[in-house]
Each structure stands twice: as structure tokens, then as C-alpha cells.
Scaffold this motif. Structure first.
Motif, PDB file in Angstrom:
ATOM      1  N   SER A 753      -6.070 -10.441   1.575  1.00 19.63           N
ATOM      2  CA  SER A 753      -6.379  -9.797   2.856  1.00 19.63           C
ATOM      3  C   SER A 753      -5.114  -9.383   3.597  1.00 19.63           C
ATOM      4  O   SER A 753      -5.107  -8.388   4.317  1.00 19.63           O
ATOM      5  CB  SER A 753      -7.199 -10.742   3.735  1.00 19.63           C
ATOM      6  N   VAL A 754      -4.065 -10.140   3.412  1.00 17.41           N
ATOM      7  CA  VAL A 754      -2.821  -9.826   4.108  1.00 17.41           C
ATOM      8  C   VAL A 754      -2.007  -8.777   3.373  1.00 17.41           C
ATOM      9  O   VAL A 754      -1.464  -7.848   3.968  1.00 17.41           O
ATOM     10  CB  VAL A 754      -1.990 -11.121   4.301  1.00 17.41           C
ATOM     11  N   THR A 755      -1.953  -8.878   2.049  1.00 20.80           N
ATOM     12  CA  THR A 755      -1.075  -7.993   1.283  1.00 20.80           C
ATOM     13  C   THR A 755      -1.669  -6.604   1.077  1.00 20.80           C
ATOM     14  O   THR A 755      -0.927  -5.626   0.972  1.00 20.80           O
ATOM     15  CB  THR A 755      -0.759  -8.614  -0.079  1.00 20.80           C
ATOM     16  N   SER A 756      -3.014  -6.477   0.998  1.00 23.54           N
ATOM     17  CA  SER A 756      -3.616  -5.163   0.748  1.00 23.54           C
ATOM     18  C   SER A 756      -3.296  -4.161   1.854  1.00 23.54           C
ATOM     19  O   SER A 756      -2.831  -3.041   1.577  1.00 23.54           O
ATOM     20  CB  SER A 756      -5.134  -5.305   0.572  1.00 23.54           C
ATOM     21  N   PRO A 757      -3.541  -4.485   3.133  1.00 28.23           N
ATOM     22  CA  PRO A 757      -3.150  -3.527   4.184  1.00 28.23           C
ATOM     23  C   PRO A 757      -1.663  -3.212   4.181  1.00 28.23           C
ATOM     24  O   PRO A 757      -1.272  -2.071   4.430  1.00 28.23           O
ATOM     25  CB  PRO A 757      -3.553  -4.229   5.478  1.00 28.23           C
ATOM     26  N   MET A 758      -0.855  -4.213   3.902  1.00 31.73           N
ATOM     27  CA  MET A 758       0.580  -3.968   3.872  1.00 31.73           C
ATOM     28  C   MET A 758       0.948  -3.009   2.749  1.00 31.73           C
ATOM     29  O   MET A 758       1.793  -2.114   2.921  1.00 31.73           O
ATOM     30  CB  MET A 758       1.330  -5.294   3.711  1.00 31.73           C
ATOM     31  N   LEU A 759       0.283  -3.161   1.581  1.00 25.86           N
ATOM     32  CA  LEU A 759       0.553  -2.275   0.447  1.00 25.86           C
ATOM     33  C   LEU A 759       0.135  -0.843   0.773  1.00 25.86           C
ATOM     34  O   LEU A 759       0.868   0.123   0.488  1.00 25.86           O
ATOM     35  CB  LEU A 759      -0.185  -2.792  -0.790  1.00 25.86           C
ATOM     36  N   LEU A 760      -1.052  -0.679   1.374  1.00 30.05           N
ATOM     37  CA  LEU A 760      -1.516   0.650   1.758  1.00 30.05           C
ATOM     38  C   LEU A 760      -0.584   1.280   2.789  1.00 30.05           C
ATOM     39  O   LEU A 760      -0.302   2.486   2.743  1.00 30.05           O
ATOM     40  CB  LEU A 760      -2.940   0.569   2.321  1.00 30.05           C
ATOM     41  N   LEU A 761      -0.121   0.465   3.710  1.00 31.14           N
ATOM     42  CA  LEU A 761       0.789   0.964   4.731  1.00 31.14           C
ATOM     43  C   LEU A 761       2.070   1.493   4.109  1.00 31.14           C
ATOM     44  O   LEU A 761       2.557   2.574   4.461  1.00 31.14           O
ATOM     45  CB  LEU A 761       1.094  -0.145   5.732  1.00 31.14           C
ATOM     46  N   PHE A 762       2.617   0.744   3.164  1.00 28.20           N
ATOM     47  CA  PHE A 762       3.844   1.174   2.507  1.00 28.20           C
ATOM     48  C   PHE A 762       3.635   2.435   1.670  1.00 28.20           C
ATOM     49  O   PHE A 762       4.550   3.229   1.472  1.00 28.20           O
ATOM     50  CB  PHE A 762       4.398   0.045   1.639  1.00 28.20           C
ATOM     51  N   MET A 763       2.402   2.628   1.157  1.00 24.98           N
ATOM     52  CA  MET A 763       2.103   3.852   0.397  1.00 24.98           C
ATOM     53  C   MET A 763       1.986   5.060   1.321  1.00 24.98           C
ATOM     54  O   MET A 763       2.347   6.191   0.953  1.00 24.98           O
ATOM     55  CB  MET A 763       0.812   3.656  -0.398  1.00 24.98           C
ATOM     56  N   LEU A 764       1.445   4.874   2.530  1.00 26.97           N
ATOM     57  CA  LEU A 764       1.234   5.981   3.459  1.00 26.97           C
ATOM     58  C   LEU A 764       2.496   6.359   4.220  1.00 26.97           C
ATOM     59  O   LEU A 764       2.624   7.498   4.680  1.00 26.97           O
ATOM     60  CB  LEU A 764       0.131   5.609   4.456  1.00 26.97           C
ATOM     61  N   LEU A 765       3.389   5.455   4.379  1.00 31.18           N
ATOM     62  CA  LEU A 765       4.585   5.737   5.173  1.00 31.18           C
ATOM     63  C   LEU A 765       5.388   6.928   4.665  1.00 31.18           C
ATOM     64  O   LEU A 765       5.792   7.793   5.456  1.00 31.18           O
ATOM     65  CB  LEU A 765       5.475   4.493   5.239  1.00 31.18           C
ATOM     66  N   PRO A 766       5.652   7.078   3.333  1.00 32.75           N
ATOM     67  CA  PRO A 766       6.404   8.264   2.868  1.00 32.75           C
ATOM     68  C   PRO A 766       5.673   9.573   3.186  1.00 32.75           C
ATOM     69  O   PRO A 766       6.311  10.565   3.561  1.00 32.75           O
ATOM     70  CB  PRO A 766       6.526   8.038   1.360  1.00 32.75           C
TER      71      PRO A 766
END
Length: 954
Positions: A753-766
Motif C-alpha cells: 500500500s505504501v510502495t505502489s503509490p510511490m512507484l506510480l508517482l515516480f513514473m508520472l514525475l518525468p
């Protein structure tokens, strides 16, 4: 137990059953523990608690968590300055309380309330200056009170009144100066038996109050008394034992009025008085005096003896009388004496004792004590035989040699003490004829050699102490006639080697001390003469060393079947290193084994296999790379009760090592590298009652969850349990109370639950950066301007400038020579905002750009290839374009100084978007066309476009 340990690990296969397993742990009686914050419960006496040297500043931190059934508490050597009221109210069964060396200054009224069972209170070595009336309230059963070495310059008259059962009161060195105050404070103590007032500042015994009739022992030594009659004839009438030594009493007539008729012992050492005159005028019974330190002198001995009568006398004490020679001293006039003590004089020679005594004395003298003198030798003397002389002590002299037959005058001697001298030469037959001697002490001398005939006549000897000499060799047959010897102490000598004849003849030897020598090798042959009787063997601090695992052909202790105590600790200089296989084979009766301080590298797994009767084993301070113990090392020690593994380098506890210790009650594991305590091991140790884990790096992890559950019941004492802090820089708190909720959570789900949003966030940032970087940056600057109250958006507001000029420094010449003169000349009506001229000093560049754009009606962008490559120019045109699109106003004027093809402009998509919505002006090179350029530019700066028209163009 292994399943439980696996289940408690995060991510374990039994994770869903963790709450159930935790509750089961609470119900297992073997998995329970308790501890105290600053005290240790004495294992052999569960009611006794030691809270010594814990740097405590208040009493509650020591006793607050002690149980109500505590009977003895020692809180000495701390820094407690004050005892508040009811400090021990929860300990009603307390019998002994020690508060020595605590810098204690104040005891509040009622501090000992509810301690009705207390019989001993020790408050010595503190800083008490005053004791209030209610300081000892509630101590009606107290029998022993120690207040020595305090600052009690005076005593409150009612302080001691609650102590109706007091027997002994010790006020040694308490700065007391008024005896009358002390005597008055003792009123009501009807059972007081002993009072110690030595080392105070008493100068007189003047008192209107009488001492309790029960008081029979009074110690007044080391004061400043000058007389003893100030208190009247009844003050000391009941005293039987009186110590007045080291005062300044010179008035012997005062004794006549002191009423000392009931005295049985009076010590007057260190007073400037004449003992003969004292006996003449005082009426004291001569037998009641200790004549030590009264400067009797040689002639005075005869006079004293004449006054002692003819009835046998138990003790004649003549210590510290400066007697230098006995040739002129005669005891023939003395009554028969049982004990003659001539210690602390300056005798250099004793001569023949029999010649000093009369016939009656020779038949009665049993004890002769001549310690702390200057005797330098003992010579042959046989003029008179002292048949009943049993004990002689010549300790603390300077005796260098003992000659032939030195004790022939005492053929029935049983105890002889020659220790702590300088004896370097013991003649071969110095002890000749002492067939009844049972104890001989020659320790702390300078002996180097022992001969075959040295002890030949000592056939009844039971104890021989030769410790701390310089003996290097034990010649054969030295002990051949000592068949009754039970204890032989050869510790602290220089013995390097032992042979199979070293102990020949010692058929009854049960205790052999060889510690502190230089023995490098031992074998079964050495102990063959004593193998049937030896029970205690001390080899501590020798030079035994084994560096290979090669097995002994014959184990060194193989035939010592009665040995129950073996000490092998601290072998020098580097320890034993290795304990070979079956090293202890044959020790079937061994109960105590000491192997500490040996820096062991390896222990054979079968080293202890033959020690089935072992009850105590110490391997403490043996950490030298050994780390964990080999599996099965304790497999046969089912009777072991105490195991000391302090500082041995343990990293883990396993069932393979500790699983068979079913009788273990005490386990010392301090100073190891343990991070977890295996619950399966704790469960296997069903009889465990004492566990020491101090200075172990215990972690606050789920593996130690069960450790908290031990606190439910009270079966195992974990030393200072509540002081074990989490061993991590990132973990705060204590092992007993760390947060265990994570141990019952689905860690995987929470991590997902914690890592999934963080992973998506890092994908969207670029993507966000690429698509909307400038727009976000623009809104950020707009927001900051709004926060700083610099936002200019209201319609109809008067602008400060007509146009803000955005240009690159490469085009600055054109701007200053062409643009500015044409628009700000006398014919022009426009005011321009330029970087170098109008930016506010001290303000950031970005803030200056934003303010300039929004304080100007228009923005002129002077575009060239250099302009397109500039980051600041790009920011300026972006901000201006955002104003264009956000406010829907025609605020942007684009001037191209050179022709730039569309393919070069394609990379600047924001500018292309603006060019599609607005026309732009190009700078012509022909002079005629430039006039038209300036006209268009002025018109663009003057004209306004309605919102609807701009929208229509979009």
C-alpha cells in the motif's frame, strides 16, 4: 519452540496465527520473568535485595518496585541526599536496611513508617547533621542502629524514644561534643546493651541524666576525656565493659568516685596515667584491667602480678607497653595465667619463656601471643617444659631464621603461627618433637627450600599453610610423614614442575592449593599419591596451556574420583586456549568447575561428558574468538544449577547447546553479543530462576516479543530487566515495552500500500516534468507573488511601464541604440522597463521579472537565435505568454531581429503556439522599411484588443 520462533518472525508462514501464539505464550509457566529497575534479588535468599552502586539520587528509584515480602535491602554507595516520609511504607516485612555511603543529609519525620519488623538499620558514613523528633517513628522493634561517621554534633532529646527495643547503638565518629545530650536522648531505651561513642569530641562525662540500667558495654575511646567522675557515682555503676583508651585521662583519683565496682573489663590504653597509682587510689579490681598501653615497664610487671592475687587468671594483656627486653621481667609473682599477650611491644628476643614463668605459671599457660614485635630469630630453648602450652602466635615480626628445636619447650603444641615474617631459613629439625601440632602457618615468608626432615615429626598435622613464599621445588618425601594432613596451601610460590613423588605420603589430603605458581604441565601421575582423598584442587593462575586438540593419552584428572572442586581459571599469560577432548575424564564427583579468564579458542564438544554431577560451571571472560559454543557441549550436565557465560562472545542461544540443562537455576549471560533470546531455550530451562543479560545488545524486534510476556508471572528474575534499552540508533525505548503491534500486522499488505503509490508517482514525475514544467513553474511564481502581496491583476489599474523589454545580452546594442531612442525619444511617449536600469536591487531575478511583466501593459520580446538559447529569456517569454492566455489580453509583442526558419522554431513549441495566435513584427534591414517598422511597433504598444476579439482569434 522452533515453530514459535519462526512464527514470530515478520513474514513467517504462521503469520495469521501470531495473536493466538502470543496468548499461548502468556499461559506457559516456564516463559515468565520479572526484574527490578535498580536492585538484584539474592538468589539464595529471595527476601534479600542488593541495590548497591547504582548512582541513585532518590530512594524511590531503588525500592519503589520491590515486593512487599522483602526482608533485607541494601541501598549503599549511591547519592541519596534525602529520605521522604513513608519511603518504605510498602515494605512492612523489612528486617534489615542498609543505607551506607549515600551522602544522606535529611530524614523526614515518618521516613521509616510501617517498618515495624525492622531490627537492623545502618545509616553509617553519611552527612546527617540533625535528626528530628520523628525521624525513627515506627521502629519500635529495632535492635541495632548504626550511625557512625556522620555529623551529629548534637542529639534531639526525643529522637531515640520510639526505639524501645534497641540493643546496640553505634555513634562512632559522629562529631558529638556533649555527653549530657547523648545521655538524655537515651532515656526510655530500657533494653540498650551496647553504646559506642568512640572517636567523638567528648571532653566530660558530666550529665544529670543516668544511663539506662541495661547498658553494660560502653566504648568511649579516642575522645578528649580528662576524668571519669563528672557524672556521679551512679552514672557508670552498671557498666561491665568500659573502653576509655586514647583519651587524656591523667587524674586517677576520679576513678574512686566513678562507681566502677561492677567492671569486668577496663581498657585504658593511650592515657597518661600511672597504673600502680590507679590501683592504689581507685579501688578498681586489678583483674578487671587490660594493662595494654599503660607503660607498665619491666618493674611494673612484678608489682601488677602481686596485686592480681593467687587465683588462676584467664588473660594477662600487656600489649603496647614498650617492653624491650624480658630478661628483667619476672612473672613468678603472677597467678597462674592461661593466656599471656605481649603483642605491640619492642621485643627483639624472647629467650626462654619457661624461665620467665614461675612453677605455677608453667603448669597453666596455654596461649602465648607475641605479635607485632621485633623478634628476629627463634633459638633452641629447653630449660623448662610448658606441658599445657597449646597455642603460639609470633605473627608480624621480623623473624629471619628458626633454629633447631626452637619449640622443644612446648612438646604438646597444637597451633603454631609464624606467618607474616621474614623467615628464609627453617632449620631441618626446627619443628622437632611437635607430634601434637595440628595447624602450622608459615605463609608470607621468604622460604625457598623444604627438606625431607622439615616436617618429619608433625605426624598429627591437619593444616599446613606455605602460601606466598619462594618455594620453587618440592623435593621427594618432604611430606612423607604427614599422613593426617588435610589441607596443604602452596599458593603464590615459584613452583614450575611437579613430579609423581611431590605429594608422597599425603594419604588424607583433601584440599590442595597450588594457585599462583608457574606450573606448565600436569599429569595423572602427579596426583597419584592423593587420588583417593583429594576433594579440592586449586590450579588458578598457573601457566597451563594447550594449543592443539590432540587428546591426552591419560587425562590428567583421571583417577581423582572424589574431587568435587576444581579451579583452572586465569592461566597465564594467554589462558588455556583449547580444552582437549575428554580433558575432565574421571572427575565423576566434580560439582564445581572454574574455567573463567582463559581466552578460550575452542572447547571440545565432549569435554564435559564425564561431569554428570557438576552443579556449578564458570566460563566467564573467556571471549577470544570462540563465539558460540559447540552443539551438545552440555548434553550430560543435567544436574548443573549455575552456569556463568559472561563475556564469552555468544551470538545466539540454541537448543543444541542449552536444551539438556533441565536443572539450571542461574544463568549469567552479561556482556555477550546476544540480540535475541530464544524462546525455545527459555522454555527448555524449566527450573531457571535467575537470568543476567546486562550489556547485551538486545533488539526491539518481533523475535523478542515473548520477552515482554515474561513479565506476567514471577518465576525468573531478569537482572535490571527494565534498564535494557533497544540496541539501535533508530529505535527508542526499552526491550520490555517496545511497540509490538507490528508483529501482529500483515506487513506485506502495508508495504504494498505504501510502495505502489510511490512507484506510480515516480513514473508520472518525468511525464509531468516534460509536459508542464514551465506551467507549474509559472504558477509557482504567481502564487509566491500573491503571498508576498505583489499581485497585479485588477482591471483599470495604472501601469508603471508601457512595455517590459525582454532581450538577450547579445542584442543589447540594438535595444539601446535603436529601440530605446525610438520609443523613449522626445517624439516618443513610451516608458520602457529594462533589466539593467529598472530591476530592483536586492530582489531575486525571478521576482524582478514577474513584477516587471505585471507592472507593464505590454511585453516586447526581442527574438534572435541568442534569445532562443537563453534560459532567462525563455522564462520571460513563457511568463508573458501565460499572462496572455490566462488574462485573455493582448499583452505580448514579438520582434524578430533576424529571419529564423520554421524548422528552427519547431523546438520552441510554446513560442510557435503564440505565433499562431498573434502576428509578429520583423526588423527590416532597409532604412526605408524601418520607418514602417517603428510605426507598427508604436501602434501595437498603443492599441488594445477587446477580450471578445482575442477569444475569436483563438
Amino acid at each position: 519452540g522452533i515453530l514459535l520462533t519462526q512464527a514470530l518472525r515478520p513474514g513467517g508462514r504462521m503469520g495469521p496465527f501470531l495473536p493466538l501464539l502470543a496468548s499461548l505464550l502468556l499461559l506457559v509457566p516456564e516463559a515468565s520473568a520479572y526484574g527490578f529497575s535498580n536492585c538484584i534479588q539474592t538468589f539464595w535468599n529471595p527476601g534479600s535485595f542488593l541495590c548497591i552502586q547504582r548512582f541513585l539520587k532518590d530512594i524511590s528509584s531503588a525500592v519503589a518496585d520491590l515486593p512487599a515480602n522483602a526482608t533485607s535491602v541494601n541501598v549503599s554507595h549511591n547519592s541519596i541526599h534525602r529520605l521522604p516520609a513513608a519511603s518504605f511504607h510498602h515494605l512492612p516485612q523489612l528486617q534489615q536496611l542498609q543505607l551506607v555511603y549515600n551522602q544522606l543529609e535529611e530524614i523526614e519525620d515518618g521516613a521509616f513508617e510501617n517498618l515495624g519488623a525492622l531490627d537492623t538499620l545502618n545509616l553509617s558514613n553519611n552527612c546527617l547533621a540533625n535528626l528530628s523528633k520523628g525521624a525513627f517513628h515506627g521502629l519500635h522493634n529495632l535492635t541495632h542502629l548504626f550511625l557512625r561517621n556522620n555529623r551529629l554534633s548534637t542529639m534531639h532529646p526525643h529522637t531515640l524514644q520510639p526505639l524501645g527495643s534497641l540493643l546496640i547503638l553505634d555513634l562512632y565518629s559522629s562529631h558529638l561534643a556533649n555527653f549530657a545530650d547523648v545521655a538524655h536522648s537515651l532515656q526510655g531505651l530500657k533494653k540498650l546493651w551496647l553504646l559506642n561513642l568512640c572517636c567523638n569530641s567528648l571532653s566530660s562525662l558530666n550529665s544529670s541524666s543516668q544511663l539506662p540500667p541495661s547498658l553494660s558495654r560502653l566504648y568511649l575511646c579516642n575522645n578528649s576525656l580528662r576524668a571519669v567522675d563528672s557524672g556521679g557515682p551512679q552514672l557508670l555503676s552498671n557498666i561491665r565493659n568500659l573502653d576509655l583508651s586514647y583519651n587524656n585521662i591523667s587524674n586517677v583519683t576520679s576513678f574512686a568516685k566513678a562507681g566502677l565496682q561492677n567492671l569486668s573489663y577496663l581498657l585504658l590504653k593511650g592515657n597518661p596515667l600511672n597504673v600502680i597509682h590507679l590501683l592504689n587510689v581507685s579501688g578498681l579490681q586489678p583483674r578487671s584491667l587490660d594493662y595494654s598501653g599503660l607503660h607498665v615497664g619491666n618493674e611494673g610487671v612484678n608489682e601488677v602480678c602481686k596485686r592480681l592475687g593467687k587465683n588462676p587468671l584467664k588473660h594477662l594483656l600487656l600489649q603496647s607497653n614498650n617492653i624491650r627486653d624480658l630478661r628483667n621481667v619476672s612473672f613468678s609473682h603472677c597467678p597462674p595465667i592461661q593466656t599471656l599477650d605481649l603483642s605491640w611491644n619492642k621485643l627483639r628476643s624472647l629467650g626462654c619463656v619457661g624461665e620467665l614463668l614461675g612453677k605455677g605459671q608453667r603448669r597453666h599457660l596455654e596461649n602465648l601471643v607475641v605479635e607485632h614485635n621485633l623478634l628476629n630469630s627463634l633459638r633452641y630453648c629447653k630449660t623448662h617444659t610448658l606441658e599445657v602450652l597449646k597455642n603460639i602466635s609470633f605473627r608480624y615480626n621480623r623473624i629471619l631464621s628458626v633454629s633447631y628445636g626452637a619449640f622443644s619447650y612446648a612438646p604438646n603444641l597444637r597451633i603454631l603461627h609464624l606467618n607474616i615474617n621474614n623467615i628464609a631459613y627453617l632449620q631441618k629439625q626446627a619443628l622437632k618433637g611437635l607430634s601434637s601440632l595440628i595447624e602450622l602457618r608459615l605463609d608470607n615468608n621468604l622460604l625457598t627450600d623444604l627438606y625431607e626432615s622439615s616436617f618429619a615429626d608433625l605426624v598429627s598435622l591437619h593444616t599446613l599453610n606455605l602460601r606466598n613464599n619462594h618455594i620453587s621445588v618440592l623435593f621427594p618425601r618432604v611430606f612423607r610423614n604427614l599422613s593426617q594432613l588435610c589441607t596443604l596451601d602452596l599458593g603464590g610460590n615459584n613452583i614450575h614442575q611437579l613430579s609423581n613423588r611431590s605429594f608422597q605420603g599425603l594419604r588424607s589430603l583433601s584440599k590442595l592449593y597450588l594457585d599462583g605458581n608457574h606450573i606448565k604441565k600436569i599429569s595423572s601421575d602427579i596426583f597419584h599419591p592423593v587420588q583417593k582423598s583429594l576433594k579440592v584442587l586449586d590450579l588458578k593462575g598457573n601457566r597451563l596451556q594447550y594449543i592443539t586438540k590432540k587428546q591426552h593419552k591419560v587425562p590428567p584428572f583421571k583417577n581423582l574420583h572424589k574431587l568435587y572442586d576444581l579451579k583452572l581459571q586465569a592461566q597465564q599469560p594467554y589462558g588455556m586456549k583449547i580444552i582437549r577432548p575428554r580433558f575432565f575424564q574421571g572427575l565423576v564427583a566434580l560439582r564445581y568447575l572454574y574455567l573463567s579468564e582463559n581466552k578460550l579458542l575452542s572447547i571440545s564438544p565432549d569435554a564435559f561428558d564425564d561431569l554428570g554431577q557438576l552443579e556449578y560451571l564458570s566460563l566467564a571472560d573467556s571471549s577470544n574468538g570462540m563465539q558460540d559454543l559447540p552443539p551438545g557441549i552440555f548434553k550430560n550436565l543435567s544436574r548443573l544449577r549455575t552456569l556463568n557465560l559472561e563475556n564469552v562472545g555468544l551470538h545466539s542461544l540454541t537448543l543444541e547447546v542449552f536444551g539438556n540443562l533441565s536443572s539450571l537455576t542461574s544463568l549469567f549471560l552479561a556482556k555477550n553479543q546476544l540480540q535475541t533470546v530464544n524462546v525455545s531455550v527459555a522454555t527448555a530451562l524449566g527450573q531457571l530462576r535467575y537470568l543476567d543479560l546486562r550489556k547485551c545488545p538486545l533488539g526491539c524486534t518481533c523475535e523478542n516479543l515473548w520477552f515482554q510476556n515474561w513479565l506476567v508471572n514471577s518465576r525468573v528474575q531478569v537482572v535490571y530487566l527494565y534498564n535494557y534499552s533497544c540496541d539501535s540508533r533508530h529505535q527508542l525505548g526499552y526491550v520490555y515495552s517496545f511497540d509490538t503491534r507490528i508483529c501482529f500486522l500483515d506487513v506485506g499488505l502495508y508495504l504494498f500500500s505504501v510502495t505502489s503509490p510511490m512507484l506510480l508517482l515516480f513514473m508520472l514525475l518525468p511525464l509531468v516534468y516534460h509536459r508542464a514544467y514551465w506551467k507549474l513553474k509559472y504558477h509557482f511564481y504567481i502564487l509566491r507573488s500573491w503571498v508576498n502581496d505583489r499581485w497585479r491583476r485588477q482591471d483599470g489599474e495604472h501601469f508603471k511601464y508601457d512595455a517590459f523589454v525582454s532581450y538577450n545580452s547579445a542584442d543589447e546594442r540594438w535595444v539601446l541604440e535603436q529601440l530605446v531612442p525610438s520609443l523613449e525619444s522626445s517624439q516618443g511617449t513610451f516608458r520602457l522597463c529594462l533589466h539593467h536600469r529598472d530591476f530592483e536591487l536586492g530582489k531575486s531575478i525571478v521576482d524582478n521579472i514577474v513584477d516587471s511583466i505585471y507592472n507593464s501593459r505590454k511585453t516586447i520580446c526581442v527574438i534572435s537565435r541568442s534569445y532562443l538559447q537563453s534560459e532567462w529569456c525563455s522564462l520571460e517569454i513563457q511568463l508573458a505568454s501565460y499572462r496572455l492566455f490566462e488574462e485573455l489580453k493582448d499583452v505580448l509583442v514579438m520582434v524578430f531581429l533576424e529571419a529564423i526558419p520554421d524548422r528552427e522554431l519547431s523546438a520552441y513549441h510554446r513560442m510557435r503556439k503564440v505565433m499562431l495566435k498573434k502576428t509578429y513584427i520583423s526588423w527590416p534591414l532597409e532604412p526605408e522599411a524601418q520607418r514602417l517598422f517603428w510605426t507598427k511597433l508604436r501602434k501595437a504598444l498603443k492599441g488594445t484588443t477587446e477580450q471578445e476579439e482575442l477569444v475569436g482569434k483563438f
